[in-house]
Write a protein that holds these residues in place. Sequence first.
Motif, short mmCIF file in Angstrom:
data_model
loop_
_atom_site.label_atom_id
_atom_site.label_comp_id
_atom_site.label_asym_id
_atom_site.label_seq_id
_atom_site.Cartn_x
_atom_site.Cartn_y
_atom_site.Cartn_z
N LEU A 29 -11.58 -7.63 6.20
CA LEU A 29 -11.40 -8.99 5.70
C LEU A 29 -10.01 -9.18 5.11
N SER A 30 -9.41 -8.12 4.59
CA SER A 30 -8.05 -8.26 4.07
C SER A 30 -7.37 -6.91 4.16
N ASP A 33 -1.81 -4.71 -0.21
CA ASP A 33 -2.05 -4.79 -1.64
C ASP A 33 -3.16 -5.78 -1.98
N ALA A 34 -3.21 -6.87 -1.20
CA ALA A 34 -4.17 -7.91 -1.50
C ALA A 34 -5.60 -7.43 -1.36
N ALA A 35 -5.80 -6.43 -0.51
CA ALA A 35 -7.17 -5.96 -0.27
C ALA A 35 -7.69 -5.12 -1.43
N GLU A 36 -6.77 -4.66 -2.28
CA GLU A 36 -7.21 -3.75 -3.33
C GLU A 36 -8.06 -4.47 -4.37
N ARG A 37 -7.65 -5.67 -4.70
CA ARG A 37 -8.33 -6.34 -5.81
C ARG A 37 -9.82 -6.54 -5.56
N PRO A 38 -10.20 -7.12 -4.40
CA PRO A 38 -11.66 -7.28 -4.20
C PRO A 38 -12.41 -5.96 -4.26
N THR A 39 -11.85 -4.93 -3.63
CA THR A 39 -12.55 -3.63 -3.65
C THR A 39 -12.72 -3.13 -5.08
N ALA A 40 -11.61 -3.19 -5.84
CA ALA A 40 -11.67 -2.68 -7.21
C ALA A 40 -12.66 -3.51 -8.02
N ARG A 41 -12.66 -4.82 -7.79
CA ARG A 41 -13.58 -5.68 -8.55
C ARG A 41 -15.02 -5.37 -8.23
#
Lengths: 511, 1071
Positions: A29-30, A33-41
């Motif tokens: 889906l992403s 760097d942008a993909a990290e935030r959803p995963t971490a959240r």
Amino acid sequence: MTFESQLALVPLAPLLAALAIAGTRLFRLSAGDAAERPTARMATGGVAVSLLLMLALDAAALLKGLPHRVRFGTWFASGRFELPISFALDPLSLSLGTLVALIAFLALRFSVNYMHREAGFHRFFFAMSLFSAGMLLIVLAGNAALCFVGWELAGVSSYLLIGYSQQSEIATDNAVRAFVTNRIGDAGFLVGLAAAFYWIGSLEWREIGAGAVRLETLPAGVMVLGFVIAASAKSAQVPFAPWVARALEGPTPSSAIFYGSLMVHAGVYLLIRLEPVLDHSLAVMGLVAGLGAATVLYGWLSGLVQTDVKSALVFATITQVGLMFLECGLGWFDLAAWHLALHASWRAYQFLLAPSYMHLVGGPAKPAPGWLSGRQWLYTAALQRFWLEAAGDWLLLRPTRGLGDDMNAFDRQVVDRVTGSAEPARHLPTGPERETEPEAVARGYGSAGRLLEIAAARLARFEEHLLLQGAGGRLARALVQAANYLRAVEALLERPRYLLLLVMATFAVIL
Amino acid sequence: MGEGRAVLHEAVEHLEHVLPAQAPIRDFVHHNTLHGFQHLPFRQAVAAAANRIGARGFLQLDEFRGHFQRGRIDPEDLRTALRAVAELDADAPLEPRLGKLRREDVFRAALLYDLNPITPARLRFEIEELRCLERLNAQVWPDSRSRLLKSAGVAEADALGDLWSACREALGIEYKVLHPEELTRVDAAGICEARSRLEADAYGLLVRTIARVGEDWTLRELMRSLTGEDLMLHLQPSLLRHLGSHLDQGLAAWHSPERPRGFYQAWRGSMASDLGWGLIDLPGWRAIIARLPTGAVDAVAAHLRLLGLPERKWADYLERLSLELPGWSGMFLWRDHHPAYGGFGDIPVGLTEYLAVRLVLERLFAHGMCRKRWQIEPNLEEIRRHFHHHPAELLVRHALYNERLPEHLVTLARGLTQQATFSIEQLTDAAWQEAAERIEAWRCGAPDGRTQDASASGSAWQLFLLCQHLGVSGRELRRVGAGAAEGLLRCLRRMDEETAGYVWLLAYERHYREQIFGALVANHGRGRRTDPTAVPEAQLVFCMDDREEGMRRNLEEINPELETFGAAGFFGIAVNWRGLDDTAVTPLCPIVVTPSHEAREVPQCGTENVNAMHERRRAMRLRWKQRLYEGTRRDLLSSALMIAAAAPATLVALTVKVLAPSRIGRLALRLRTGFDLAVPTRVEFEAPADSPLATPQQPRFGFTDVEQADRVQGLLRTIGLTSVFAPLIAVLGHGSTSENNPHMAAYDCGACSGRHGGPNARLFAAMANRREVRGILAERGLVIPEATWFLGGHRNTSTSAVTWFDRDALPPTHAAALAKLDADLLEAARNHARERCRRFASAPAAPTPLQAHRHVIERSFDFSQARPELGHATNAAAFIGRRSMSRGAFFDRRTFLISYDPTQDPAGTVLEAILLAAGPVGAGISLEYYFSTVNNERYGCGTKVVHNVTGLFGVMEGAGSDLRTGLPLQMIEIHEAMRLLIVVEHRTEVLDAICARQPALQELIGNGWVQLAAKHPDRAEVSFLEPDRGWARWAPSAGPPPTVERSADWFMGHSDALPPALVSRSAWGCA
């Protein structure tokens, strides 16, 4: 739906987070760097939910009291056997559950910055979430089967994180080793489960505890021994200890919560859970104490010679866990529980600070006591970690591998030739193919004639192959081959591993 | 034996060229990673290192292509770079009948696109799935596309099909799709021919294989190529334990009792009592160990002889051996070369001893392998003899372990090798022979078997792609004939990977260089004070560090009345420093200098009681800290108690540390200083005038008045501050703080050997304020006004906080000026923090200066932060000249700024000293970043997250890897790998004269380890030195850089590297 039934969400939230992470990665889906935030959240959010629920449950238990066991229904039932989905809510589970959720949450939060821009970022958070779910399941499960599910989840995620550096041969090798050692423990767990099911008829911790009192010594011993083996393997006690020193290949936060803080204590938790059962099996108690004492010595002496921070910490950890085993073996289960909780908290902190160890300590470590430091043999033993691993390889790995090789050779040389399903390469001639059209022996007309024709041809070929070709014919060759096989079997039997196998087989028959 | 010793000694000495020369990590100092090759020109050195160490020294071509896509390299840069490499002869025409095409076009295609051979399977995939014979390659430029289609005159699919067949025809290659198993079916004539050839092949292979040992192979490689087994995997765990234990700086509590006798002896002592050997299947280990010589040198010689290696190959063999674990070997070498390092326990460390152990272990395991399989010794002659009698076995083994065989042949060959190892009956040669024939048959039949080059997926594919990119159609190719096709391929092959990497690097460097030159020329005259006699509000001397560029620019934007200078951060005071709490002295100066003087921090008069209490409390705190962090892992029972006592507080601390790092960090700092008690201190650095001469060998305490005056004068002359003095002159050393960071020293001041430079600034200010010193200076003609006060300070590059020293001695008349300066510094720190935040992915997106400042402070306290700050990442240039040269332009924190006034130094003597001191420091930083970036796996130390501090001297990955040297991935991920561009404000003749005088500079500049340019002091004119062609006057290729009012107007909203811009706010200085 009562309040305490929210409990099921505690292990479920991180599990769902893990699945969600896997899903978003699967569909890409992403990226970047942008993909990290959803995963971490997702990962931290999942564990945060568990933590908040645990805190709420703690408050409820303190204020109005909660039942010690919650049942959500039946997992499956068959005949007289029934396996409910049940959770424990007694002080042990509640307090450890809270601790696990808190430490897992902190480690995950720590990792958000720490793992930034790592190639395995998502993989890491996936495995850590999976582990959190597994660990929570272990401490909250109301029965042994559910606990075993958590046990396996933790084991698998541990495997994934030791092999975090997928490109490193050492890391992947160690991951496999740790995984395989843990399988021995799992076998023990399964023995325990089977024994409990067979002799007690239930896998609920409470009923196992109650039922064990009525059991005879042998069945009770077999059951509890299985669990003790599982506990020793997971908690890296002698003789299973070596795997944990090989498990330090992963990122620092995963080393911290797996081998410093949480998973390594799972075995101790299991022992504490089995307190009523252990109480009735003095011999096993003695064994647990012995294992603990041996581990304490092993861990302490080996720890003194370690020259890298993570190894030094992991040996210190198993020394303390050994002490906990010793405490359990002596019947001081409450002490062990306290020891567990305190040690887990401290070690998580110390492991997370491992990179700055150099700046935290002022000078060299206090030297080993004088009576010890001059002993060359003992020093070598400690440096080589008492050769536990080499001995294990010598006793188990090499004979097994040898057996495998022999089986392989047997397959290729005997079975394949007999069944005729050899690999295609064998049938490919290197020279020009020989045209070997069989001569027509007889010619018939009509369907009966045709049948006769076929039968005649078969017989003719049989005759030709078996008898007519004499010494070079099939029969002769087959006989020579059979003699060769017998000779090979005889030679094989002269080897120790087969002797060992034979002896084992004999025992199995006698028992 | 004597002769052998000499050979060995020389061989070991020679290893310093190839092994990493990194000091124990607490003393980390940036240095050229390829220091051992520095005597060679850059390109040759990179090639030599690639050859010897086996590590690529340029970015990967794909990464360069990425930079091209992002506009960090443009076509013009490539064009110029291609011409800069004379041997390519890029302007030569290709083939008269191919229109206007030149060799440059072929090179450009090779640089921009991947034209390498592919595997047969991949070719099949390209044809069948990606339809590459029907559609033009998607990357082909539109004009090439139209040229090709126009010349073909048919539809796209037909044109491509035709091109493919034309390519194959031109090269005489057939393309057929065959399954590997079908290939073993060859005709009778073929097999007979193959059989006769096989034996000859085997003997040739045998000679080549054996000869490689001692050239680029060790015994390990030989065994791996013959058995597929890596003996390193077996010996590494045990070896690393011994290595770690011997080098340990105090992490372990227990070391070998024989450790003081050296590594070889300690290891031998341990071997005898090691039961582990009995548990692994190693025939004959007892005998080998019993026969070990007592001395390490003898052991090395004996084992090389046992191996049967001729003496002329010993040096290369040992080099290969040491490069198998370069990090550990390098640490042994460093310790070997620095016996004075002493370290914990003062243990002797010799590289030869290490090599001896490696050789013995290698032999032990190789012995086991050879015995088991062939009943021979691991001796080259015996191995040769064995395979001479069994040539087919060699062929099969070689093919199995060194080639990619199809699956059915792998099964066959592996079965044989297993049988040979485990079976009771001896395998006959016939079985090997049959397998060898089958493999040979496959190889002859395979389209890509025997000659990789002339195959469909090799040269035909390359030509096919190249023609598309050149816009050459099949029809055209046929017309020019096979010779021209071969010519195209020959031209393509000249652009091999090494050449391509170098050309790309030149283009990359040029792109940034053009921007720098453009900005410097456009900025000419803008940074100059309008009235040179006007006195600035205050003057600040910073370190030359690239991170200070941002700070200085922001400061000047806020208050244009300030003047800033830059100098190497030890401020000319090389000193052995002893802080109040230190137990030993620390040298604070560049790594190449050894201080002759000592200075110390002492409590102020009348505070002795406070100090005594401070010492007691601090000692107690440290004792408990030690007990907590070390006791809890080392001790047995007391640690359980400590853990139990500490755990509840820890849990709280951990929670807060994770959730609010800067809050608890600052609280802990306050508590710590509150508990320890702050002691007012002063510096003690004076020595009587009649003191004995101070030398590095016999350092003495303090500086005499004359020596102090020399140092003050030295710095002021160097930076050109000799006339207009402001009332307040601040001298700021720097350092960095971060948590959980083994590489902490790499963020500190490089000019102070990776330590905090505050004490040097403090000493300098104290010296410059002394009446006696000023008196001597006045006699020498350097008059510092009475009203001028020097103030030493320390700047934390991570939090941007400034700490002043000896503030209480400041005359009250200066208090207001200092308060004003403090306010300016704080504001500048906030603006600068905003500028830094643009490069942090986890920083707030568009922060206010205050938010940004909070964020950078939080990073420095955050123990989960693997990037507390970015260190020297992105450093690219160094300016040596007046600040007026660069003041008023935005250089993105990428330039070292070294103050120097050419007008006061027409002959260049001061410049010579600056170049000699700052050149190697700057080049060391830049080249370490360069190599760690281009090849982080080999020259850097990989990701921090799996690092494991070892023996307090280095890091490993996990618990059993090589020692990792260089910079971690987190430090270089945004670095643009290029060589440092030094721009000196002076005339080219002066620079030439200096370089001619100084061999060290000749090496650095003449060999192209840095780039050199000269900015004319009076004119807007820049010249660039091309190592083999001399000075060339630079001509602008683009318009002047954009002008913005403030830096923030330029950088806000960008997170990538930014070209320079002119900043009008800071330009005019002290108007």
